[in-house]
Design an enzyme around this catalytic site. Structure first.
Site, mmCIF file in Angstrom:
data_model
loop_
_atom_site.group_PDB
_atom_site.id
_atom_site.type_symbol
_atom_site.label_atom_id
_atom_site.label_comp_id
_atom_site.label_asym_id
_atom_site.label_seq_id
_atom_site.Cartn_x
_atom_site.Cartn_y
_atom_site.Cartn_z
ATOM 1 N N CYS A 144 0.820 -1.221 0.000
ATOM 2 C CA CYS A 144 0.000 0.000 0.000
ATOM 3 C C CYS A 144 0.848 1.262 0.000
ATOM 4 O O CYS A 144 1.499 1.576 -0.983
ATOM 5 C CB CYS A 144 -0.987 -0.025 1.153
ATOM 6 S SG CYS A 144 -2.393 1.096 0.893
ATOM 7 N N LYS A 165 -12.516 7.530 -0.944
ATOM 8 C CA LYS A 165 -11.677 6.433 -0.495
ATOM 9 C C LYS A 165 -11.980 5.162 -1.283
ATOM 10 O O LYS A 165 -13.149 4.782 -1.443
ATOM 11 C CB LYS A 165 -11.904 6.194 0.998
ATOM 12 C CG LYS A 165 -10.958 5.195 1.637
ATOM 13 C CD LYS A 165 -11.245 5.106 3.141
ATOM 14 C CE LYS A 165 -10.251 4.207 3.841
ATOM 15 N NZ LYS A 165 -10.534 4.140 5.304
ATOM 16 N N HIS A 237 -4.449 -4.986 0.041
ATOM 17 C CA HIS A 237 -4.027 -5.663 1.260
ATOM 18 C C HIS A 237 -4.456 -7.124 1.251
ATOM 19 O O HIS A 237 -5.406 -7.503 1.946
ATOM 20 C CB HIS A 237 -4.627 -4.966 2.479
ATOM 21 C CG HIS A 237 -4.080 -3.606 2.740
ATOM 22 N ND1 HIS A 237 -2.895 -3.385 3.411
ATOM 23 C CD2 HIS A 237 -4.562 -2.377 2.402
ATOM 24 C CE1 HIS A 237 -2.667 -2.078 3.490
ATOM 25 N NE2 HIS A 237 -3.652 -1.450 2.884
ATOM 26 N N GLU A 239 -3.186 -9.413 2.784
ATOM 27 C CA GLU A 239 -2.964 -9.966 4.121
ATOM 28 C C GLU A 239 -4.133 -9.743 5.063
ATOM 29 O O GLU A 239 -4.210 -10.374 6.138
ATOM 30 C CB GLU A 239 -1.698 -9.363 4.740
ATOM 31 C CG GLU A 239 -1.819 -7.953 5.274
ATOM 32 C CD GLU A 239 -1.744 -6.864 4.207
ATOM 33 O OE1 GLU A 239 -1.835 -5.670 4.560
ATOM 34 O OE2 GLU A 239 -1.592 -7.203 3.009
ATOM 35 N N ARG A 251 -13.999 2.595 12.785
ATOM 36 C CA ARG A 251 -13.122 3.702 13.197
ATOM 37 C C ARG A 251 -13.530 4.997 12.504
ATOM 38 O O ARG A 251 -13.588 6.063 13.129
ATOM 39 C CB ARG A 251 -11.680 3.363 12.848
ATOM 40 C CG ARG A 251 -10.660 4.450 13.132
ATOM 41 C CD ARG A 251 -9.407 4.246 12.304
ATOM 42 N NE ARG A 251 -9.676 4.366 10.873
ATOM 43 C CZ ARG A 251 -8.841 3.957 9.916
ATOM 44 N NH1 ARG A 251 -7.702 3.370 10.231
ATOM 45 N NH2 ARG A 251 -9.161 4.128 8.642
#
Length: 346
Positions: A144, A165, A237, A239, A251
């Protein structure tokens, strides 16, 4: 095969998890292991989760390849007391990498504060890590923000901001044949969570090979040979765990309710079930007229978490298995004196 770590550098939660599962923990004396430096620079809230995500992914991908993992982090990153103690105990500073060689490395990003990454206080330290990785690994994964920083540092390719986003799980097709995609199939799904991108045209002009691309989300995986090392870049990502995007969404909702962001966050694409989407839309409607952080007590996380699935895990394991096999094959090609030098720095 379980991961190999120096016994005094195994994070407590990982050790407890493996002992609870009845799994072996192997110390760093295992001969012939592929040595990976996991350079984890994530902010406090995500640092330990990132550890576990990469540990689990590497362990699942290793199969019969013995993999030794050592933790590193950039010096000087802002840390709270608890995470600072954790890093001091289980990590080494990247400043210690200068005289060490690893077979491979994984470099994460951290939370950006500046529009131009070259103005970040950690830029010089991160640049030294890139230089080190080019000379002292056979392959390096950049995750990233680290991928954005890497192409900016080595080729002057600037990332560009997105209108919103890029958040969720997106479908990607294979854009080129490559051994890292062996056995993966023509398409993969991977999570993304970013406000910026590096466009395909700039990467191709800079000599990079784009491996996976999406109409909706642009480039994900791309590679380029940097001196001695194949640099493997992910804008996404692979992972991530099943609940990671949920935690990030929660969040951001909390930040909205605290007045730390002006708009309510968009839900992650291709991630929630229809029922979960309905529950979250109902909460959003309530939150939009009742801006109080206390409202988070009613956030329907428990109901939704039960429905979440890691639909990208098999693709992630396949790609990292291919990567470890690539690194292992190159390990045997490296000069004997280099192999001996690494043993002394285990």
């Amino acid at each position: 095969m379980p991961l190999i770590m120096d016994r005094d550098r195994i994070p407590t939660q990982w050790a407890e998890k493996k002992n609870g599962q009845g799994a072996r923990l192997i110390d760093g004396s295992y001969t012939g292991a592929v040595k990976i430096a996991l350079i984890n620079n994530m902010p406090d809230a995500a640092l330990e989760d990132t550890e576990h995500q990469f540990f689990e992914l590497l362990e699942n991908a290793a199969y019969e390849i013995p993999v030794h993992v050592a933790l590193y982090s950039l010096p000087g990153l802002p840390r709270g007391n608890r995470i600072r103690e954790h890093v001091d105990r289980f990590y080494r500073s990247t400043e210690e990498l200068s005289d060490r060689e690893f077979d491979g490395a994984i470099i994460t990003g951290t939370e950006p504060r500046q529009p131009d990454l070259r103005n970040e206080p950690y830029w010089s330290s991160l640049s030294r890590v890139f230089d080190w990785a080019e000379r002292n690994t056979t392959s390096t994964v950049l995750s990233c923000l680290a991928a954005h920083a890497g192409v900016l540092y080595s080729d002057g390719i600037k990332r560009r901001p997105l209108g919103d986003k890029k958040f969720g799980v997106f479908d990607y097709r294979a854009a080129n044949h490559h051994e890292l995609l062996g056995g993966v199939g023509d398409s993969v799904r991977f999570p993304h969570s970013r406000w910026n991108e590096v466009p395909a045209e700039a990467l191709i002009s800079g000599g990079y090979t784009v491996l996976t691309e999406s109409i909706e989300a642009g480039v994900d995986m791309f590679v380029n040979q940097k001196r001695n090392s194949l640099f493997v870049h992910f804008q996404g990502h692979p992972e991530y765990g099943a609940r990671t995007l949920m935690k990030e969404y929660r969040r951001d909702v909390r930040r909205f309710l605290k007045g730390e962001r002006a708009t309510y966050p968009s839900m992650p694409h291709g991630y929630f079930s229809r029922e979960a989407t309905k529950r979250l839309a109902d909460f959003q409607e309530r939150a939009s007229s009742d801006l109080r952080e206390e409202l988070m007590q009613a956030f329907p996380e428990d109901h939704i978490s039960e429905t979440l699935e890691n639909t990208w895990r098999s693709s992630a394991v396949s790609i990292y298995q291919n990567w470890l096999q690539y690194v292992a094959s190159k390990k045997s090609d490296r000069p004997a004196f280099a192999q001996e030098a690494r043993v002394g720095h285990a």
